[in-house]
Design a protein around this motif. Sequence first.
Motif, PDB file in Angstrom:
ATOM      1  N   PRO A  75      -1.666  24.365 -17.469  1.00 11.96           N
ATOM      2  CA  PRO A  75      -1.741  22.887 -17.364  1.00 11.96           C
ATOM      3  C   PRO A  75      -1.071  21.963 -18.099  1.00 11.96           C
ATOM      4  CG  PRO A  75      -3.723  24.028 -16.692  1.00 11.96           C
ATOM      5  CD  PRO A  75      -2.713  24.865 -17.714  1.00 11.96           C
ATOM      6  N   MET A  76      -0.562  20.957 -17.742  1.00 15.47           N
ATOM      7  CA  MET A  76       0.135  19.725 -18.623  1.00 15.47           C
ATOM      8  C   MET A  76      -0.545  18.657 -18.066  1.00 15.47           C
ATOM      9  SD  MET A  76       1.949  21.255 -20.795  1.00 15.47           S
ATOM     10  CE  MET A  76       3.018  19.936 -21.444  1.00 15.47           C
ATOM     11  N   PRO A  77      -0.679  17.597 -18.900  1.00 17.56           N
ATOM     12  CA  PRO A  77      -0.976  16.131 -18.771  1.00 17.56           C
ATOM     13  C   PRO A  77      -0.487  15.844 -17.320  1.00 17.56           C
ATOM     14  CG  PRO A  77      -0.306  16.100 -21.164  1.00 17.56           C
ATOM     15  CD  PRO A  77      -0.093  17.391 -20.258  1.00 17.56           C
ATOM     16  N   CYS A  78      -1.303  15.023 -16.543  1.00 17.11           N
ATOM     17  CA  CYS A  78      -1.103  14.545 -15.238  1.00 17.11           C
ATOM     18  C   CYS A  78      -0.263  13.014 -15.043  1.00 17.11           C
ATOM     19  CB  CYS A  78      -2.414  14.416 -14.279  1.00 17.11           C
ATOM     20  SG  CYS A  78      -1.896  13.206 -12.822  1.00 17.11           S
ATOM     21  N   VAL A  79       0.859  13.295 -14.455  1.00 20.35           N
ATOM     22  CA  VAL A  79       1.619  11.907 -14.189  1.00 20.35           C
ATOM     23  C   VAL A  79       1.725  11.772 -12.933  1.00 20.35           C
ATOM     24  CG1 VAL A  79       3.543  10.548 -14.965  1.00 20.35           C
ATOM     25  CG2 VAL A  79       2.740  11.937 -16.892  1.00 20.35           C
ATOM     26  N   PRO A  80       1.114  10.891 -12.159  1.00 19.49           N
ATOM     27  CA  PRO A  80       1.018  11.102 -10.465  1.00 19.49           C
ATOM     28  C   PRO A  80       2.478  10.620 -10.197  1.00 19.49           C
ATOM     29  CG  PRO A  80      -1.012   9.993 -11.247  1.00 19.49           C
ATOM     30  CD  PRO A  80      -0.129  10.274 -12.570  1.00 19.49           C
ATOM     31  N   ALA A  81       3.009  11.171  -9.071  1.00 17.01           N
ATOM     32  CA  ALA A  81       4.247  10.808  -8.679  1.00 17.01           C
ATOM     33  C   ALA A  81       4.023  10.553  -6.986  1.00 17.01           C
ATOM     34  CB  ALA A  81       5.357  12.081  -8.680  1.00 17.01           C
ATOM     35  N   THR A  82       3.612   9.155  -6.686  1.00 15.10           N
ATOM     36  CA  THR A  82       3.292   8.854  -5.292  1.00 15.10           C
ATOM     37  C   THR A  82       4.144   7.846  -4.801  1.00 15.10           C
ATOM     38  OG1 THR A  82       1.708   7.487  -6.398  1.00 15.10           O
ATOM     39  CG2 THR A  82       0.981   9.632  -5.955  1.00 15.10           C
ATOM     40  N   PRO A  83       5.235   8.371  -4.264  1.00 14.78           N
ATOM     41  CA  PRO A  83       6.562   7.409  -3.969  1.00 14.78           C
ATOM     42  C   PRO A  83       6.027   6.751  -2.589  1.00 14.78           C
ATOM     43  CG  PRO A  83       7.117   9.446  -3.452  1.00 14.78           C
ATOM     44  CD  PRO A  83       6.011   9.565  -4.262  1.00 14.78           C
ATOM     45  N   ALA A  84       4.995   7.290  -1.774  1.00 11.46           N
ATOM     46  CA  ALA A  84       4.894   6.776  -0.384  1.00 11.46           C
ATOM     47  C   ALA A  84       3.307   6.083  -0.253  1.00 11.46           C
ATOM     48  CB  ALA A  84       4.944   8.103   0.772  1.00 11.46           C
ATOM     49  N   PRO A  85       3.138   5.369   0.697  1.00 12.46           N
ATOM     50  CA  PRO A  85       1.713   4.540   0.913  1.00 12.46           C
ATOM     51  C   PRO A  85       0.799   5.653   1.270  1.00 12.46           C
ATOM     52  CG  PRO A  85       3.589   3.571   1.872  1.00 12.46           C
ATOM     53  CD  PRO A  85       4.033   4.772   1.643  1.00 12.46           C
ATOM     54  N   TRP A  86      -0.466   5.310   1.269  1.00  9.46           N
ATOM     55  CA  TRP A  86      -1.689   6.037   1.535  1.00  9.46           C
ATOM     56  C   TRP A  86      -1.160   6.211   3.091  1.00  9.46           C
ATOM     57  CZ3 TRP A  86      -5.578   8.017  -1.302  1.00  9.46           C
ATOM     58  CH2 TRP A  86      -5.685   7.433  -2.615  1.00  9.46           C
ATOM     59  N   VAL A  87      -2.002   7.169   3.582  1.00 10.59           N
ATOM     60  CA  VAL A  87      -2.049   7.414   4.933  1.00 10.59           C
ATOM     61  C   VAL A  87      -3.523   7.835   5.453  1.00 10.59           C
ATOM     62  CG1 VAL A  87       0.495   8.067   5.474  1.00 10.59           C
ATOM     63  CG2 VAL A  87      -1.107   9.825   4.786  1.00 10.59           C
ATOM     64  N   PRO A  88      -3.944   7.546   6.563  1.00  8.51           N
ATOM     65  CA  PRO A  88      -3.220   6.369   7.764  1.00  8.51           C
ATOM     66  C   PRO A  88      -3.428   5.128   7.200  1.00  8.51           C
ATOM     67  CG  PRO A  88      -5.042   7.325   8.725  1.00  8.51           C
ATOM     68  CD  PRO A  88      -4.898   8.269   7.199  1.00  8.51           C
ATOM     69  N   GLY A  89      -4.869   4.708   6.539  1.00 12.30           N
ATOM     70  CA  GLY A  89      -5.022   3.572   6.273  1.00 12.30           C
ATOM     71  C   GLY A  89      -6.074   3.120   7.567  1.00 12.30           C
ATOM     72  N   ALA A  90      -6.390   1.709   7.869  1.00  9.34           N
ATOM     73  CA  ALA A  90      -7.005   1.046   8.886  1.00  9.34           C
ATOM     74  C   ALA A  90      -6.217   0.253   9.542  1.00  9.34           C
ATOM     75  CB  ALA A  90      -8.479   0.614   8.284  1.00  9.34           C
ATOM     76  N   PRO A  91      -5.196   0.354  10.532  1.00  5.53           N
ATOM     77  CA  PRO A  91      -4.387  -0.373  11.055  1.00  5.53           C
ATOM     78  C   PRO A  91      -4.992  -1.681  11.668  1.00  5.53           C
ATOM     79  CG  PRO A  91      -4.250   1.579  12.049  1.00  5.53           C
ATOM     80  CD  PRO A  91      -5.184   1.495  11.004  1.00  5.53           C
ATOM     81  N   VAL A  95      -5.247  -6.354   4.853  1.00 10.28           N
ATOM     82  CA  VAL A  95      -5.598  -6.704   3.617  1.00 10.28           C
ATOM     83  C   VAL A  95      -4.280  -6.963   3.074  1.00 10.28           C
ATOM     84  CG1 VAL A  95      -6.468  -6.149   1.277  1.00 10.28           C
ATOM     85  CG2 VAL A  95      -7.522  -5.596   3.369  1.00 10.28           C
ATOM     86  N   ALA A  96      -3.936  -8.445   2.513  1.00 11.05           N
ATOM     87  CA  ALA A  96      -2.754  -9.109   2.348  1.00 11.05           C
ATOM     88  C   ALA A  96      -1.515  -8.341   3.115  1.00 11.05           C
ATOM     89  CB  ALA A  96      -2.644  -8.440   0.713  1.00 11.05           C
ATOM     90  N   ASN A  97      -1.745  -8.418   4.524  1.00 10.00           N
ATOM     91  CA  ASN A  97      -0.563  -7.960   5.201  1.00 10.00           C
ATOM     92  C   ASN A  97      -0.113  -6.597   5.286  1.00 10.00           C
ATOM     93  OD1 ASN A  97      -0.001 -10.727   6.128  1.00 10.00           O
ATOM     94  ND2 ASN A  97       1.234 -11.098   4.493  1.00 10.00           N
ATOM     95  N   PHE A  98      -0.951  -5.725   4.945  1.00  4.98           N
ATOM     96  CA  PHE A  98      -0.920  -4.299   5.109  1.00  4.98           C
ATOM     97  C   PHE A  98      -2.306  -3.709   5.369  1.00  4.98           C
ATOM     98  CE2 PHE A  98       2.224  -5.327   2.054  1.00  4.98           C
ATOM     99  CZ  PHE A  98       3.547  -4.623   2.699  1.00  4.98           C
ATOM    100  N   PRO A  99      -2.264  -2.577   6.294  1.00  3.12           N
ATOM    101  CA  PRO A  99      -3.602  -2.037   6.498  1.00  3.12           C
ATOM    102  C   PRO A  99      -4.286  -1.693   5.321  1.00  3.12           C
ATOM    103  CG  PRO A  99      -1.748  -0.892   7.732  1.00  3.12           C
ATOM    104  CD  PRO A  99      -1.186  -1.769   6.679  1.00  3.12           C
ATOM    105  N   ALA A 100      -5.840  -2.194   5.730  1.00  4.18           N
ATOM    106  CA  ALA A 100      -6.691  -1.726   4.529  1.00  4.18           C
ATOM    107  C   ALA A 100      -6.735  -0.471   4.383  1.00  4.18           C
ATOM    108  CB  ALA A 100      -8.112  -2.280   5.104  1.00  4.18           C
ATOM    109  N   LEU A 101      -7.312   0.021   3.027  1.00  6.07           N
ATOM    110  CA  LEU A 101      -7.376   1.297   2.806  1.00  6.07           C
ATOM    111  C   LEU A 101      -8.957   1.680   2.829  1.00  6.07           C
ATOM    112  CD1 LEU A 101      -6.030   3.767   1.343  1.00  6.07           C
ATOM    113  CD2 LEU A 101      -6.686   2.586  -0.797  1.00  6.07           C
TER     114      LEU A 101
END
Length: 128
Positions: A75-91, A95-101
């Motif tokens: 194992p090595m130190p974590c560096v998250p790589a998260t290019p896409a938004p959370w799914v699905p959220g609450a459409p 919250v600030a013009n995007f679905p709430a998490l």
Amino acid sequence: MPFQCCMGSQMKCSMGASPSALIPTPKPIMTNSKVAANIMDHIPIANIPPFGMCKSPANPTVAAATAAAMGTLTPMPCVPATPAPWVPGAPTVLVANFPALDNTSKLMCLWAGVIEFSDAGQTNHQIP
């Protein structure tokens, strides 16, 4: 019904060794006196802190360390790589013009990890 996520929501990664806490981008919307999160709060380090050590062979640093250790998973130190938004959220809740998490949403890491919530950070506000 799921709970709305906010500052301090506890997350876990399927490839990480320890939990981490969500840091939503500052916005004027609050839930239970904490900054509310939306699906766009997915930026590595800024919103998604590291999860300790990463054990995913898809992570280039883990792959290199494992190769150097003659094939023993290292194992090595974590560096998250998260290019896409959370799914699905609450459409149905914006919250600030995007679905709430909400605490049932998931976030995919490029290194094959699945990030999910173990605690929403509050238990007063449920969202559909």
